[in-house]
Design a protein around this motif. Structure first.
Motif, PDB file in Angstrom:
ATOM      1  N   LEU A 112       0.818  -1.216   0.000  1.00 44.08           N
ATOM      2  CA  LEU A 112       0.000   0.000   0.000  1.00 44.08           C
ATOM      3  C   LEU A 112       0.848   1.260   0.000  1.00 44.08           C
ATOM      4  O   LEU A 112       0.438   2.297  -0.509  1.00 44.08           O
ATOM      5  N   GLU A 113       2.020   1.174   0.624  1.00 45.59           N
ATOM      6  CA  GLU A 113       2.886   2.341   0.779  1.00 45.59           C
ATOM      7  C   GLU A 113       4.328   1.857   0.802  1.00 45.59           C
ATOM      8  O   GLU A 113       4.623   0.791   1.345  1.00 45.59           O
ATOM      9  N   ALA A 114       5.228   2.628   0.195  1.00 44.68           N
ATOM     10  CA  ALA A 114       6.645   2.293   0.185  1.00 44.68           C
ATOM     11  C   ALA A 114       7.445   3.558   0.451  1.00 44.68           C
ATOM     12  O   ALA A 114       7.134   4.613  -0.096  1.00 44.68           O
ATOM     13  N   VAL A 115       8.459   3.453   1.309  1.00 48.25           N
ATOM     14  CA  VAL A 115       9.302   4.597   1.662  1.00 48.25           C
ATOM     15  C   VAL A 115      10.758   4.184   1.498  1.00 48.25           C
ATOM     16  O   VAL A 115      11.157   3.105   1.937  1.00 48.25           O
ATOM     17  N   SER A 116      11.543   5.074   0.876  1.00 39.85           N
ATOM     18  CA  SER A 116      12.960   4.819   0.721  1.00 39.85           C
ATOM     19  C   SER A 116      13.695   6.131   0.599  1.00 39.85           C
ATOM     20  O   SER A 116      13.126   7.124   0.148  1.00 39.85           O
ATOM     21  N   CYS A 117      14.957   6.132   0.991  1.00 33.43           N
ATOM     22  CA  CYS A 117      15.794   7.319   0.815  1.00 33.43           C
ATOM     23  C   CYS A 117      16.303   7.411  -0.621  1.00 33.43           C
ATOM     24  O   CYS A 117      16.873   8.405  -1.022  1.00 33.43           O
ATOM     25  N   GLN A 118      16.143   6.331  -1.397  1.00 34.39           N
ATOM     26  CA  GLN A 118      16.566   6.308  -2.798  1.00 34.39           C
ATOM     27  C   GLN A 118      15.381   5.929  -3.676  1.00 34.39           C
ATOM     28  O   GLN A 118      14.305   5.608  -3.177  1.00 34.39           O
ATOM     29  N   ASP A 119      15.614   5.925  -4.962  1.00 36.78           N
ATOM     30  CA  ASP A 119      14.567   5.537  -5.909  1.00 36.78           C
ATOM     31  C   ASP A 119      14.587   4.036  -6.170  1.00 36.78           C
ATOM     32  O   ASP A 119      14.792   3.589  -7.297  1.00 36.78           O
ATOM     33  N   ILE A 120      14.396   3.242  -5.136  1.00 37.46           N
ATOM     34  CA  ILE A 120      14.391   1.791  -5.321  1.00 37.46           C
ATOM     35  C   ILE A 120      13.047   1.184  -4.917  1.00 37.46           C
ATOM     36  O   ILE A 120      12.938  -0.009  -4.727  1.00 37.46           O
ATOM     37  N   ASN A 121      12.038   2.019  -4.806  1.00 39.25           N
ATOM     38  CA  ASN A 121      10.733   1.527  -4.363  1.00 39.25           C
ATOM     39  C   ASN A 121      10.116   0.576  -5.384  1.00 39.25           C
ATOM     40  O   ASN A 121      10.098   0.881  -6.569  1.00 39.25           O
ATOM     41  N   PRO A 122       9.603  -0.560  -4.913  1.00 33.28           N
ATOM     42  CA  PRO A 122       8.834  -1.400  -5.831  1.00 33.28           C
ATOM     43  C   PRO A 122       7.489  -0.717  -6.052  1.00 33.28           C
ATOM     44  O   PRO A 122       7.108   0.168  -5.281  1.00 33.28           O
ATOM     45  N   PRO A 123       6.794  -1.088  -7.084  1.00 27.57           N
ATOM     46  CA  PRO A 123       5.505  -0.429  -7.311  1.00 27.57           C
ATOM     47  C   PRO A 123       4.522  -0.764  -6.198  1.00 27.57           C
ATOM     48  O   PRO A 123       4.466  -1.901  -5.736  1.00 27.57           O
ATOM     49  N   THR A 124       3.776   0.235  -5.775  1.00 35.14           N
ATOM     50  CA  THR A 124       2.699  -0.062  -4.853  1.00 35.14           C
ATOM     51  C   THR A 124       1.708  -0.920  -5.630  1.00 35.14           C
ATOM     52  O   THR A 124       1.598  -0.818  -6.844  1.00 35.14           O
ATOM     53  N   GLY A 125       1.016  -1.783  -4.905  1.00 36.31           N
ATOM     54  CA  GLY A 125       0.108  -2.720  -5.549  1.00 36.31           C
ATOM     55  C   GLY A 125       0.740  -4.072  -5.805  1.00 36.31           C
ATOM     56  O   GLY A 125       0.061  -5.021  -6.178  1.00 36.31           O
ATOM     57  N   PHE A 126       2.060  -4.193  -5.592  1.00 37.21           N
ATOM     58  CA  PHE A 126       2.759  -5.464  -5.781  1.00 37.21           C
ATOM     59  C   PHE A 126       2.260  -6.471  -4.746  1.00 37.21           C
ATOM     60  O   PHE A 126       2.041  -6.122  -3.593  1.00 37.21           O
ATOM     61  N   HIS A 127       2.079  -7.726  -5.149  1.00 38.10           N
ATOM     62  CA  HIS A 127       1.532  -8.768  -4.271  1.00 38.10           C
ATOM     63  C   HIS A 127       2.675  -9.590  -3.690  1.00 38.10           C
ATOM     64  O   HIS A 127       3.402 -10.252  -4.419  1.00 38.10           O
ATOM     65  N   CYS A 128       2.836  -9.569  -2.368  1.00 36.41           N
ATOM     66  CA  CYS A 128       3.993 -10.175  -1.697  1.00 36.41           C
ATOM     67  C   CYS A 128       3.660 -11.436  -0.905  1.00 36.41           C
ATOM     68  O   CYS A 128       4.288 -11.701   0.116  1.00 36.41           O
ATOM     69  N   THR A 129       2.689 -12.214  -1.338  1.00 37.86           N
ATOM     70  CA  THR A 129       2.384 -13.452  -0.624  1.00 37.86           C
ATOM     71  C   THR A 129       3.313 -14.569  -1.094  1.00 37.86           C
ATOM     72  O   THR A 129       3.945 -14.473  -2.149  1.00 37.86           O
ATOM     73  N   GLU A 130       3.354 -15.641  -0.299  1.00 43.90           N
ATOM     74  CA  GLU A 130       4.172 -16.790  -0.689  1.00 43.90           C
ATOM     75  C   GLU A 130       3.674 -17.411  -1.990  1.00 43.90           C
ATOM     76  O   GLU A 130       4.471 -17.891  -2.790  1.00 43.90           O
ATOM     77  N   GLU A 131       2.358 -17.409  -2.195  1.00 45.31           N
ATOM     78  CA  GLU A 131       1.798 -17.973  -3.426  1.00 45.31           C
ATOM     79  C   GLU A 131       2.280 -17.212  -4.659  1.00 45.31           C
ATOM     80  O   GLU A 131       2.466 -17.800  -5.715  1.00 45.31           O
ATOM     81  N   GLN A 132       2.506 -15.913  -4.511  1.00 47.41           N
ATOM     82  CA  GLN A 132       2.890 -15.083  -5.650  1.00 47.41           C
ATOM     83  C   GLN A 132       4.388 -15.065  -5.900  1.00 47.41           C
ATOM     84  O   GLN A 132       4.814 -15.154  -7.044  1.00 47.41           O
ATOM     85  N   ILE A 133       5.195 -14.910  -4.835  1.00 43.59           N
ATOM     86  CA  ILE A 133       6.639 -14.740  -5.056  1.00 43.59           C
ATOM     87  C   ILE A 133       7.494 -15.720  -4.245  1.00 43.59           C
ATOM     88  O   ILE A 133       8.699 -15.557  -4.150  1.00 43.59           O
ATOM     89  N   GLY A 134       6.874 -16.731  -3.659  1.00 43.51           N
ATOM     90  CA  GLY A 134       7.634 -17.703  -2.885  1.00 43.51           C
ATOM     91  C   GLY A 134       7.962 -17.190  -1.493  1.00 43.51           C
ATOM     92  O   GLY A 134       7.450 -16.167  -1.044  1.00 43.51           O
ATOM     93  N   THR A 135       8.822 -17.904  -0.801  1.00 43.72           N
ATOM     94  CA  THR A 135       9.185 -17.573   0.573  1.00 43.72           C
ATOM     95  C   THR A 135       9.738 -16.156   0.658  1.00 43.72           C
ATOM     96  O   THR A 135      10.671 -15.798  -0.063  1.00 43.72           O
ATOM     97  N   ASN A 136       9.122 -15.347   1.525  1.00 41.72           N
ATOM     98  CA  ASN A 136       9.565 -13.974   1.769  1.00 41.72           C
ATOM     99  C   ASN A 136       9.049 -13.559   3.141  1.00 41.72           C
ATOM    100  O   ASN A 136       8.144 -14.181   3.687  1.00 41.72           O
ATOM    101  N   ALA A 137       9.618 -12.506   3.704  1.00 39.12           N
ATOM    102  CA  ALA A 137       9.279 -12.095   5.068  1.00 39.12           C
ATOM    103  C   ALA A 137       7.817 -11.688   5.203  1.00 39.12           C
ATOM    104  O   ALA A 137       7.150 -12.056   6.174  1.00 39.12           O
ATOM    105  N   ILE A 138       7.286 -10.936   4.242  1.00 39.87           N
ATOM    106  CA  ILE A 138       5.896 -10.488   4.321  1.00 39.87           C
ATOM    107  C   ILE A 138       4.954 -11.683   4.293  1.00 39.87           C
ATOM    108  O   ILE A 138       4.047 -11.798   5.122  1.00 39.87           O
ATOM    109  N   GLY A 139       5.175 -12.591   3.352  1.00 46.14           N
ATOM    110  CA  GLY A 139       4.319 -13.774   3.234  1.00 46.14           C
ATOM    111  C   GLY A 139       4.328 -14.624   4.493  1.00 46.14           C
ATOM    112  O   GLY A 139       3.271 -15.065   4.962  1.00 46.14           O
ATOM    113  N   ILE A 140       5.502 -14.836   5.072  1.00 47.42           N
ATOM    114  CA  ILE A 140       5.595 -15.646   6.291  1.00 47.42           C
ATOM    115  C   ILE A 140       4.928 -14.927   7.467  1.00 47.42           C
ATOM    116  O   ILE A 140       4.218 -15.540   8.255  1.00 47.42           O
ATOM    117  N   ALA A 141       5.156 -13.612   7.593  1.00 50.15           N
ATOM    118  CA  ALA A 141       4.548 -12.845   8.695  1.00 50.15           C
ATOM    119  C   ALA A 141       3.022 -12.926   8.611  1.00 50.15           C
ATOM    120  O   ALA A 141       2.348 -13.022   9.643  1.00 50.15           O
TER     121      ALA A 141
END
Length: 171
Positions: A49-78
């Protein structure tokens, strides 16, 4: 998978209060973590929903970060386990994320349900020491503010009911 802009805007408006409470905390976390990091706020379905960075490395908002979509990751596990988690390097399922280090902590609403997840990611290396503790403190501030807003709404409802009752009794 990314949400269409119209659906993302609807999700952002439905979570506007949460985003406004989380944004200052996200800014502080981004500043403390340093320039290579980004801080993400995802809803309970794992959409950014929201991304903050000191540089221009933000992924697009709206990106789906579940395990089903991108595999094992911190957001999906949490989201699945309902607790703080750190995932680094090769622990990520997708080889695209093997240079990433991520930590995520769920944000719970007044009914102890997961309302969102806050995540900090370094796409090119390690996370700062004690990052989970910093995230958990930030989440605690957000949860306390959510609780305060909820209690204010309840108090307003009680006051309205009491005023109605007093008006009725006077009549």
């Amino acid at each position: 998978e990314c949400l269409p802009d119209s659906v993302l805007q609807l999700k952002r408006s439905q979570n506007a209060s949460l985003i406004s409470l989380a944004k200052p905390i996200m800014d502080d976390l981004s500043y403390m973590a340093g320039p290579d990091h980004l801080v993400l706020l995802c809803d309970a379905e794992g959409y950014v929903l929201e991304a903050v960075s000191c540089q221009d490395i933000n992924p697009p908002t709206g990106f789906h970060c579940t395990e089903e979509q991108i595999g094992t990751n911190a957001i999906g596990i949490a989201l699945v386990e309902g607790k703080s988690v750190e995932v680094t390097g090769y622990e990520h399922y997708s080889s695209s994320y093997h240079t990433y280090s991520c930590a995520a902590v769920p944000i719970r609403d007044c009914n102890d349900q997961i309302a969102a997840v806050i995540d900090i990611t370094n796409p090119r290396g390690d996370l700062p020491a004690n990052i989970i503790k910093m995230l958990e403190m930030g989440v605690k501030v957000i949860e306390n503010q959510l609780q305060f807003k909820y209690e204010q709404l309840r108090l307003n409802e009680i006051n309205k009911s009491f005023s109605f009752l007093m008006d009725f009794l006077q009549d």
